[in-house]
Design an enzyme around this catalytic site. Sequence first.
Site, PDB file in Angstrom:
ATOM      1  CE  LYS A  36      47.781  31.473  52.010  1.00  0.00           C
ATOM      2  NZ  LYS A  36      47.818  30.054  52.170  1.00  0.00           N
TER       3      LYS A  36
ATOM      4  N   GLY B  38      42.031  36.804  43.186  1.00  0.00           N
ATOM      5  CA  GLY B  38      42.335  36.353  41.822  1.00  0.00           C
ATOM      6  C   GLY B  38      42.242  34.848  41.680  1.00  0.00           C
ATOM      7  CB  CYS B  39      43.499  32.080  43.778  1.00  0.00           C
ATOM      8  SG  CYS B  39      45.215  32.615  43.700  1.00  0.00           S
ATOM      9  CB  THR B  40      38.241  33.072  44.655  1.00  0.00           C
ATOM     10  OG1 THR B  40      38.891  32.730  45.888  1.00  0.00           O
ATOM     11  CG2 THR B  40      36.774  32.675  44.713  1.00  0.00           C
TER      12      THR B  40
ATOM     13  CB  ALA C  77      39.180  28.264  41.417  1.00  0.00           C
TER      14      ALA C  77
END
Length: 161
Positions: free
Chosen positions: A49, A54-56, A59
């Site tokens: 998401k 973690g996704c930030t 990315a």
Amino acid sequence: MFIATSAFADMPKVGDTAPFFQGVDQKGQTVKSSDVVGKKIVLLYFYPKDFTGGCTKEACGFRDRMGDLQKDNVEVIGVSFDNTDSHKSFAEKYNLGFTLLADTDGKISDAYGTRMSGKDMSNRVSFLIGLDGKIVHVTNSGNPQQHFDEMQAAIASVQAH
């Protein structure tokens, strides 16, 4: 509740031909795997998401490595169930200079076998697709750093051949 798993593909393995994918990116453009596979090495990464910890981190980690990745002829493409508006905001907030595909119907995640069981969300899985369209490496881990380390090593091994 019984959920049939036959609709979901098994996750492709090293040596398999990468499944075709097509989606709309954060700019509203349609992106097809046939546009990039064979021209560049593709680092296709699935994540749960936009705007989550973690996704930030993942990315921004790919963003910070873009110079090296571009030198190595690598195209980074992120995929999640988020819509194009979410991807646009995420890419703008963190200055992400790579493609984010909106997989709102889960077709890409299902083709790559990355969907979380019973959810409209993908697990954190990265695939490195060689110029021949075959899977060179798969990282299936919740830890973004492991994705960076393994993909860097896999890209180096592709470059060596």
